[in-house]
Write an enzyme that holds these catalytic residues in place. Structure first.
Site, PDB file in Angstrom:
ATOM      1  N   GLU A  41      41.048  43.292  41.272  1.00  0.00           N
ATOM      2  CA  GLU A  41      39.716  43.148  40.801  1.00  0.00           C
ATOM      3  C   GLU A  41      39.510  41.741  39.949  1.00  0.00           C
ATOM      4  OE1 GLU A  41      37.393  44.971  41.463  1.00  0.00           O
ATOM      5  OE2 GLU A  41      38.176  46.685  42.271  1.00  0.00           O
TER       6      GLU A  41
ATOM      7  N   TYR B  69      33.761  45.782  33.189  1.00  0.00           N
ATOM      8  CA  TYR B  69      33.964  46.015  34.628  1.00  0.00           C
ATOM      9  C   TYR B  69      35.172  46.497  35.088  1.00  0.00           C
ATOM     10  CZ  TYR B  69      34.643  45.046  39.548  1.00  0.00           C
ATOM     11  OH  TYR B  69      35.062  45.396  40.645  1.00  0.00           O
TER      12      TYR B  69
ATOM     13  N   ASP C  33      29.117  45.781  38.762  1.00  0.00           N
ATOM     14  CA  ASP C  33      29.327  44.183  39.155  1.00  0.00           C
ATOM     15  C   ASP C  33      28.179  43.985  40.293  1.00  0.00           C
ATOM     16  OD1 ASP C  33      29.805  45.715  41.887  1.00  0.00           O
ATOM     17  OD2 ASP C  33      31.590  44.406  42.279  1.00  0.00           O
TER      18      ASP C  33
END
Length: 467
Positions: free
Chosen positions: A91, A172, A190
């Protein structure tokens, strides 16, 4: 999906509706192309509104189970902590970087540091070398610092709130790790999720404003599947990355098109397009900076211990950037910012000579000769907020004494090193500095080719750095 455009309600001072129930549309506004987009939404009431989240979750997850891309971080094996580490690395890499680019970097990273403990034992320079080319180097620094912090505490955080305490992990990334690795029912938001939610709810507000961002998180939290939160979050991101694209959404293939308010509006009013959502916010124009870059090559006169095993005596001078700020802690060739009106060769060389004189102690008359100094070309490198025009020159110095005599001082913010060609080829340079090096390499190869054909260009007279 049931529609929930609450922003107009907020502007009028009324409390926003809860859940997925939209407000009632105004009477017959569809014929007017100037009507507020949010006022064009048809109302959905009762059982249909209540059932919408469950139906959307089921439809989206069925689609994801069949169509999800086969990506290496989705195949991560081991326990929950190993899975969490894989999600974390992927990520962070995926922030501001496309999936095809990330795949190779991820696989090389995991082959070298397969666990958070192995990463914590790495050095920043090793991490920078592995990260070279991905850009946004602060991400790599935060990964290393976060890994060290986790090892110091003795366990991998298992909740989004605990993960946010780790250096470099924000809302996030915390939501992604907690939901995918530990099955916590928390949302992620996102750019892909913003696009999907903006279209599902026909949200016409500025997606960069804090109130709108907060609303995205609230809506994502209402939608996340309580039983399969990780898969649902990945499905939302997958949908935004594939079918629900910025400019060419595949609405006819979308598994949740029946819930999409933006699509419904576009079918009712030709003035409205699905791609109107989210609103396109003009980017801030990056500032323009200008820099003189000098690739300093040291050709002769090296101490015996400084020569590599192949007998290659050519070394390049590299400067380490400060540990804070842009490209913190990374190596580059000598670089000096210059004013826009002083980008001509004479002014650039004056600025570079002053910088090198401050940095190094070089008696050009007695200790060395500048045997070549030529302009190579210009390279423009674009950062997120800076357009940097780099004017590149090559300077080859023939030293009479050892390299160590060059070092005048080494203060707290600047470090020097001399690297041979093979080291420069393999080290973790930024893409901009790598381009500079390749420009110089091509320049020298061209000169060599001309020389081999017997067309040797006139050698420029040796120049001295101004002391």
């Amino acid at each position: 999906m049931a529609k929930n455009p609450t922003t107009a309600d907020n502007r009028r001072g009324r409390p926003p509706t809860r859940g997925l129930q939209p407000r009632r549309a105004k009477a017959a506004p569809a014929a007017s192309s100037s009507a507020d987009i949010e006022d064009l939404a048809p109302a959905v009431h009762g059982a249909a509104a209540a059932a919408a989240p469950a139906a959307l979750r089921a439809q989206l997850l069925r689609w994801y189970d069949t169509h999800r891309r086969d990506l290496p971080w989705r195949r991560a094996s081991g326990g929950e902590e190993e899975r969490a580490y894989a999600v974390w690395v992927s990520e962070v890499m995926l922030q501001q970087t496309r999936v095809p680019v990330v795949v190779g970097y991820y696989e090389r990273w995991m082959a070298r540091w397969p666990t958070v403990r192995s990463l914590a034992a790495a050095t920043q320079e090793e991490v920078n070398e592995m990260w070279a080319g991905l850009g946004y180097y602060r991400r790599a620094r935060f990964l290393l610092e976060g890994a060290k912090q986790i090892i110091e505490k003795g366990e991998f955080p298992r909740t989004a709130s605990a993960l946010r305490e780790v250096r470099g992990i924000g809302d996030y990334t915390a939501g992604a790790i907690a939901s995918i690795a530990f099955n916590e029912a928390v949302p992620v938001v996102d750019g892909n999720v913003v696009r999907v939610i903006s279209r599902l709810y026909a949200i016409a507000d500025n997606p960069k404003e804090s109130s709108t961002v907060k609303r995205f998180w609230e809506l994502a939290g209402q939608l996340v599947d309580p039983l399969r939160p990780g898969d649902f979050n990945q499905a939302m991101m997958e949908l935004g990355a594939t079918l629900c694209s910025k400019t060419k959404p595949g609405c006819s293939e979308c598994p949740v098109s029946s819930h999409c308010q933006a699509l419904a509006l576009s079918l009712e009013n030709p003035a409205v397009q699905v791609t109107d959502f989210p609103r396109v916010v003009p980017k801030v124009k990056p500032r323009s900076d200008f820099a003189a870059v000098c690739v300093v090559q040291i050709a002769q006169g090296l101490e015996e211990e400084m020569t590599d095993a192949k007998g290659n005596a050519d070394l390049f001078l590299l400067i380490k950037r400060p540990e804070e700020g842009l490209l913190a802690g990374l190596w580059e060739f000598p670089l000096v910012l210059v004013d826009e009106g002083k980008t001509d060769s004479l002014n650039r060389r004056k600025a570079m000579d002053k910088y090198l004189t401050k940095l190094l102690s070089i008696d050009m008359e007695w200790k060395s000769d500048v045997i070549l100094r030529e302009d190579v070309g210009e390279h423009v490198h674009i950062f997120s907020h800076i357009r940097l025009a780099m004017y590149v020159e090559l300077m080859i110095i023939n030293l009479k004494d050892g390299v160590d005599r060059l070092c005048k001082k080494e203060d707290d913010n600047t470090k020097l090193k001399f690297a041979d060609e093979s080291s420069v080829e393999s080290m973790g340079l930024t893409s901009g500095i790598r381009k500079v090096y390749n420009m110089v390499k091509a320049f020298k190869e061209k000169r060599l080719s001309v020389s081999e054909r017997g067309q040797v260009p006139t050698r420029k007279r040796s120049r001295r750095l101004k002391q």
